[in-house]
Structure formats: C-alpha cells, structure tokens
Design an enzyme around this catalytic site. Structure first.
Site, PDB file in Angstrom:
ATOM      1  N   ALA A  66      -1.115  -7.322  -9.020  1.00  0.00           N
ATOM      2  CA  ALA A  66      -0.622  -8.317  -8.865  1.00  0.00           C
ATOM      3  C   ALA A  66       0.821  -8.329  -8.335  1.00  0.00           C
ATOM      4  O   ALA A  66       1.240  -7.606  -8.163  1.00  0.00           O
ATOM      5  CB  ALA A  66      -0.349  -8.577 -10.438  1.00  0.00           C
ATOM      6  N   GLY A 109      -4.036  -4.985 -10.558  1.00  0.00           N
ATOM      7  CA  GLY A 109      -5.072  -6.103 -10.305  1.00  0.00           C
ATOM      8  C   GLY A 109      -5.969  -5.890  -9.143  1.00  0.00           C
ATOM      9  O   GLY A 109      -6.923  -6.381  -9.178  1.00  0.00           O
ATOM     10  N   GLU A 112      -8.556  -3.938 -11.048  1.00  0.00           N
ATOM     11  CA  GLU A 112      -9.135  -4.959 -11.834  1.00  0.00           C
ATOM     12  C   GLU A 112      -9.792  -5.994 -11.191  1.00  0.00           C
ATOM     13  O   GLU A 112     -11.053  -6.347 -11.665  1.00  0.00           O
ATOM     14  CB  GLU A 112      -8.175  -5.466 -12.513  1.00  0.00           C
ATOM     15  CG  GLU A 112      -7.348  -4.513 -13.615  1.00  0.00           C
ATOM     16  CD  GLU A 112      -6.119  -5.009 -14.184  1.00  0.00           C
ATOM     17  OE1 GLU A 112      -5.112  -5.124 -13.495  1.00  0.00           O
ATOM     18  OE2 GLU A 112      -6.072  -5.022 -15.434  1.00  0.00           O
ATOM     19  N   GLU A 132       0.379   0.313 -13.554  1.00  0.00           N
ATOM     20  CA  GLU A 132       1.345  -0.709 -14.318  1.00  0.00           C
ATOM     21  C   GLU A 132       2.394   0.032 -15.180  1.00  0.00           C
ATOM     22  O   GLU A 132       3.520  -0.517 -15.398  1.00  0.00           O
ATOM     23  CB  GLU A 132       0.238  -1.687 -15.129  1.00  0.00           C
ATOM     24  CG  GLU A 132      -0.362  -2.675 -14.294  1.00  0.00           C
ATOM     25  CD  GLU A 132      -1.653  -2.279 -13.691  1.00  0.00           C
ATOM     26  OE1 GLU A 132      -2.093  -0.964 -14.098  1.00  0.00           O
ATOM     27  OE2 GLU A 132      -2.478  -3.180 -13.553  1.00  0.00           O
TER      28      GLU A 132
HETATM   29  N1  CAA Z   1       3.294  -7.094  -5.449  1.00  0.00           N
HETATM   30  C1  CAA Z   1       4.194  -7.447  -4.827  1.00  0.00           C
HETATM   31  N2  CAA Z   1       4.404  -6.833  -3.393  1.00  0.00           N
HETATM   32  C2  CAA Z   1       3.728  -5.996  -3.146  1.00  0.00           C
HETATM   33  C3  CAA Z   1       3.103  -5.089  -3.894  1.00  0.00           C
HETATM   34  C4  CAA Z   1       2.655  -5.811  -5.356  1.00  0.00           C
HETATM   35  N3  CAA Z   1       1.976  -5.403  -6.246  1.00  0.00           N
HETATM   36  N4  CAA Z   1       2.404  -3.958  -3.338  1.00  0.00           N
HETATM   37  C5  CAA Z   1       3.044  -4.019  -2.251  1.00  0.00           C
HETATM   38  N5  CAA Z   1       3.906  -4.891  -1.954  1.00  0.00           N
HETATM   39  C6  CAA Z   1       4.765  -5.334  -0.832  1.00  0.00           C
HETATM   40  C7  CAA Z   1       5.959  -4.317  -0.682  1.00  0.00           C
HETATM   41  O1  CAA Z   1       6.903  -4.889  -1.511  1.00  0.00           O
HETATM   42  C8  CAA Z   1       6.048  -4.316   0.694  1.00  0.00           C
HETATM   43  O2  CAA Z   1       6.944  -5.606   1.008  1.00  0.00           O
HETATM   44  P1  CAA Z   1       8.423  -5.596   1.737  1.00  0.00           P
HETATM   45  O3  CAA Z   1       7.941  -5.069   3.190  1.00  0.00           O
HETATM   46  O4  CAA Z   1       8.720  -7.281   1.655  1.00  0.00           O
HETATM   47  O5  CAA Z   1       9.236  -4.823   1.074  1.00  0.00           O
HETATM   48  C9  CAA Z   1       4.934  -4.592   1.234  1.00  0.00           C
HETATM   49  O6  CAA Z   1       4.162  -4.868   0.369  1.00  0.00           O
HETATM   50  C10 CAA Z   1       4.337  -3.083   1.785  1.00  0.00           C
HETATM   51  O7  CAA Z   1       4.487  -2.235   0.938  1.00  0.00           O
HETATM   52  P2  CAA Z   1       5.110  -0.917   0.859  1.00  0.00           P
HETATM   53  O8  CAA Z   1       6.384  -0.978   1.946  1.00  0.00           O
HETATM   54  O9  CAA Z   1       5.638  -0.510  -0.730  1.00  0.00           O
HETATM   55  O10 CAA Z   1       3.990   0.145   1.371  1.00  0.00           O
HETATM   56  P3  CAA Z   1       4.112   1.613   1.228  1.00  0.00           P
HETATM   57  O11 CAA Z   1       2.734   2.114   2.095  1.00  0.00           O
HETATM   58  O12 CAA Z   1       5.303   2.547   1.174  1.00  0.00           O
HETATM   59  O13 CAA Z   1       3.363   1.626  -0.569  1.00  0.00           O
HETATM   60  C11 CAA Z   1       1.835   1.432  -2.272  1.00  0.00           C
HETATM   61  C12 CAA Z   1       1.901   1.172  -0.746  1.00  0.00           C
HETATM   62  C13 CAA Z   1       2.093   2.644  -2.794  1.00  0.00           C
HETATM   63  C14 CAA Z   1       0.602   0.582  -2.662  1.00  0.00           C
HETATM   64  C15 CAA Z   1       3.415   0.572  -2.821  1.00  0.00           C
HETATM   65  O14 CAA Z   1       3.435  -0.851  -2.168  1.00  0.00           O
HETATM   66  C16 CAA Z   1       3.027   0.140  -4.233  1.00  0.00           C
HETATM   67  O15 CAA Z   1       3.192   0.912  -4.901  1.00  0.00           O
HETATM   68  N6  CAA Z   1       2.883  -1.177  -4.768  1.00  0.00           N
HETATM   69  C17 CAA Z   1       2.714  -1.489  -6.174  1.00  0.00           C
HETATM   70  C18 CAA Z   1       1.516  -0.970  -6.813  1.00  0.00           C
HETATM   71  C19 CAA Z   1       1.379  -1.476  -8.248  1.00  0.00           C
HETATM   72  O16 CAA Z   1       2.379  -1.122  -9.030  1.00  0.00           O
HETATM   73  N7  CAA Z   1       0.482  -2.227  -8.726  1.00  0.00           N
HETATM   74  C20 CAA Z   1       0.313  -2.928  -9.970  1.00  0.00           C
HETATM   75  C21 CAA Z   1       0.921  -4.156  -9.921  1.00  0.00           C
HETATM   76  S1  CAA Z   1       1.311  -4.927 -11.548  1.00  0.00           S
HETATM   77  C22 CAA Z   1      -0.349  -5.330 -11.905  1.00  0.00           C
HETATM   78  O17 CAA Z   1      -1.356  -5.284 -11.158  1.00  0.00           O
HETATM   79  C23 CAA Z   1      -0.700  -5.983 -13.384  1.00  0.00           C
HETATM   80  C24 CAA Z   1      -1.984  -6.197 -13.543  1.00  0.00           C
HETATM   81  O18 CAA Z   1      -2.657  -5.409 -14.359  1.00  0.00           O
HETATM   82  C25 CAA Z   1      -2.463  -7.315 -13.338  1.00  0.00           C
END
Ligand code: CAA
Length: 258
Positions: A66, A109, A112, A132
């Site tokens: 998400a 998400g 999911e 999360e």
């Molecule tokens: N939401 C918003 N933006 C996101 C995102 C997310 N879930 N995942 C990645 N992005 C964005 C980053 O912020 C980044 O944007 P900027 O360049 O503007 O900073 C861009 O995508 C590229 O991401 P990274 O630079 O972080 O890429 P990476 O290769 O270094 O890392 C990754 C990849 C490990 C997937 C890392 O992006 C990450 O950990 N993302 C979040 C994963 C996460 O926590 N997901 C759960 C979200 S909460 C949820 O999903 C609730 C639910 O149950 C519904």
C-alpha cells in the site's frame, strides 16, 4: 478501451490484462490504483468475451505495498470512515478467475493483492512478504487471514511478526505460489494459463471459482453443501451436455458459455 491513470489494460483473445503502472513508486497501491484496478477488473468480469484476467506489475515490482506516503498522515478515524482498503473487496469478488503474474517485490498490499487472485505464478526473482510490522502497523488488505490459509499458521506468523521476505522457491514450497517460472517466461506462462481457463465453459469456471472461494471462507460442511448445489446446477447448461457428449464421441467440445 478505457484509459486509466495508474494501470494499463489490454484484451488478448479472451483474456483481460491489467498491468500496474506506477514505476516511480514500485507500483505502490494508492487509492487511485485501487479505483483503477477495481474498475478494470469489474469491466472485464462483465464482458462475456472475457474468460480469465491476468494482473501483473513490472519486472522489479508486482507491487511494493500500500502507498505508505498516502497513509502516513492519516488518523485512525480517517482509515475507518474512509474505509481505506475497502474497495479491494470488489476486486476479490469478481467471478472471473484472476492470475497474478508476480515478478520482483510483492510486499504488504502487493502480497495481499496477489492473494486475492486465484492463481499466483511467480518469476524466480519474486519476493513475497508482509513487512508492515516494520512500519508499526499490521497487514490491512487481508494478509493476516489469507496468508494463514495459504501457508499455515506458523509460517504466516513468522512472516507477519518479523517482516522477513521470502523468495519464490520458498513461497512455492510453502504453498503461496502455484508455480515458479524463469522471469523471462512469466508473462507467456501467465498467458497460457489464462488462455487454458478461458477456453473452458464459463458457467463451470464461475462455479469452480465460487466453490474454491467457499472452501476458504466457510466450514467443510457448508462448503460441501455449496459444492453439491453448484455441481447439480451445472447440469442445466448446454455446455455440460456438449462436454459429456464430446467425451463420449471422442472429439473436442465446443462450448458456448450457456
Ligand atoms: N509506498 C510508497 N512508496 C513506495 C513504496 C510504498 N509501499 N515502496 C516503494 N516506494 C517508493 C520509494 O519511496 C521510492 O520513491 P522515491 O524514489 O520517491 O524515494 C521508490 O518507490 C523506489 O523505492 P526504493 O528507493 O525504496 O527502492 P529500493 O530498491 O531501495 O527498495 C523496497 C525496494 C525494499 C521494496 C523498498 O522500497 C521498500 O521497503 N518499500 C516498502 C515496502 C513495505 O513496507 N510495504 C508495506 C506497505 S504498508 C501496507 O502494504 C499495508 C497493507 O497491508 C495494505
């Protein structure tokens, strides 16, 4: 074909394709993505030509979760009153089988969303997880419930409580993934599976999906009752007569979806 802000859609034969298209955010699922995916999936579901749907992302990410930036400033009341992930239930409820073709990250998400689909094909590069807990929240689009049903309590609990990611092979061993394929073959394989499903009689495909869903949602006794009714109901279709006649006559069936 309708244009959407965050996804690309295409019809290939009898298969509807939905490609998540927010590369700048690794396909993070914001409200617009939800609205677009639901609109596209329900339109395919209503289209009598369509017999299967494929949902995919990019090579790098199916979806990284998400959209954290969209959620960050929200209050508990915002989440409840806005029913923040509520729209996804409509996607999970489409009658047409949906294949998730997962390459790269399927996190939070994203994992999911894959689990709302009926078949998960994973590229060998795929990474699944529910991270999360690292954000001081928990899965909110079904992860605590569907992951347990897919991989069992202990595997799900470890993933949800630690936020550890698992690769495609581990996900297949655990039962989350239908099949792992080389990354280069992912879309071709998804297309083949979708074409195969779309070649069947749609009423039986809808009934099969509904019965499989019942198994995930109800008790064994209720599920068996549902299956019995659904099985019997198919004997009113012309396709059932055609399918069985074709078997007896040793020829390929010709289904008309009625
Ligand atoms: N939401 C918003 N933006 C996101 C995102 C997310 N879930 N995942 C990645 N992005 C964005 C980053 O912020 C980044 O944007 P900027 O360049 O503007 O900073 C861009 O995508 C590229 O991401 P990274 O630079 O972080 O890429 P990476 O290769 O270094 O890392 C990754 C990849 C490990 C997937 C890392 O992006 C990450 O950990 N993302 C979040 C994963 C996460 O926590 N997901 C759960 C979200 S909460 C949820 O999903 C609730 C639910 O149950 C519904």
């Amino acid at each position: 074909m309708t244009e959407y802000a965050t996804i690309l859609t295409e019809t290939r034969g009898r298969v509807g394709w939905i490609t998540l298209n927010r590369p700048e955010a690794l396909n993070a699922l914001n409200s617009q993505v939800c609205a677009d995916v639901v609109a596209a999936a329900t339109a395919f579901d209503r289209d009598p030509v369509i017999g299967a749907i494929v949902v995919t992302g990019s090579e790098r990410a199916f979806a990284a979760g998400a959209d954290i930036k969209e959620m960050e400033s929200k209050s508990s009341l915002d989440m409840i009153m806005g029913d923040h992930f509520g729209g996804w239930a409509e996607f999970a409820g489409v009658r047409t089988p949906v294949i998730a073709a997962v390459s790269g990250y399927a996190l939070g998400g994203g994992c999911e969303l894959a689990m709302m689909c009926d078949i998960i094909l994973a590229a060998d590069t795929a990474k699944f997880g529910q991270p999360e807990i690292n954000l001081a929240v928990i899965p909110g689009m079904g992860g605590t419930q569907r992951l347990i049903r897919a991989v069992g309590y202990y595997k799900a609990a470890e993933l949800v409580l630690t936020g550890r990611l698992m690769g495609a092979e581990e996900a297949e061993r655990a039962g989350l993934v239908s099949r792992v394929v080389p990354a280069a073959d992912l879309l071709d394989e998804a297309g083949k599976v979708a074409d195969t499903i779309a070649s069947k009689s749609l009423p039986s495909v809808f009934a099969a999906k509904a019965a499989l869903d019942a198994a995930m949602e109800t008790t064994l006794a209720e599920g068996l009752r549902f299956e019995k009714q659904a099985f019997a109901g198919l004997f009113d279709t012309q396709d059932q007569k055609e399918g069985m006649a074709a078997f007896r006559e040793k020829r390929a069936p010709s289904f008309e979806n009625r």
